[in-house]
Design a protein around this motif. Structure first.
Motif: not given
Length: 158
Positions: A28-42
């Protein structure tokens, strides 16, 4: 020496055994375009997207924080494929009715080829049904919304 293995982000993060977090949640997060580094910062609030409520968002946030050192270490041996490309990229599917194959197997075909599994809404690409004439709420809604209906055999031919 070990060669670097490539693995998708959803499989990689679900293998960390973060409670309540499986590959479908990460997709679901990948479908929103999030990458691993993005996830760290959310923030926890930012992780709350359609399909991920506040409890799961908190588990993701804390799980990434608690596993950061392990993740960084594993990245020496693993290359993360952060987007799943395939013939179903950009397409979403929902299944309803009695299918010949296990629903989980059909859903895996979709996600393995870059598609997503969603509920019936205006953004759904296809509703896979066992009977076009059925009057279930999903089929009725899909017809009203103009969503393409497919029989299981037609889906498998895609």
């Amino acid at each position: 020496l070990h060669s670097v293995k490539e693995i998708t982000l959803d499989i990689f993060l679900s293998a960390l055994s973060i409670p309540m977090i499986g590959s479908s949640t990460i997709r679901l997060l990948m479908d929103k375009g999030y990458k691993l580094n993005d996830l760290y910062n959310l923030s926890i609030k930012e992780l709350e997207i359609d399909g991920i409520g506040p409890i799961k968002a908190e588990f993701i946030f804390n799980g990434l924080k608690e596993n950061r050192i392990l993740i960084d270490e594993l990245l020496n041996f693993i290359k993360i494929k952060e987007k799943i490309e395939g013939k179903f990229s950009g397409k979403s599917f929902c299944f309803t009715g009695a299918m010949k194959n296990k629903r989980a197997d059909l859903e895996k075909i979709v996600t393995d080829h870059g598609g997503t599994i969603k509920s019936v809404n205006k953004n759904l690409s296809y509703l896979v049904v066992d009977d076009f004439e059925s009057t279930t709420s999903k089929i009725v809604s899909a017809k009203k919304l103009g969503i393409k209906l497919l029989l299981e055999d037609e889906f498998l031919k895609l």
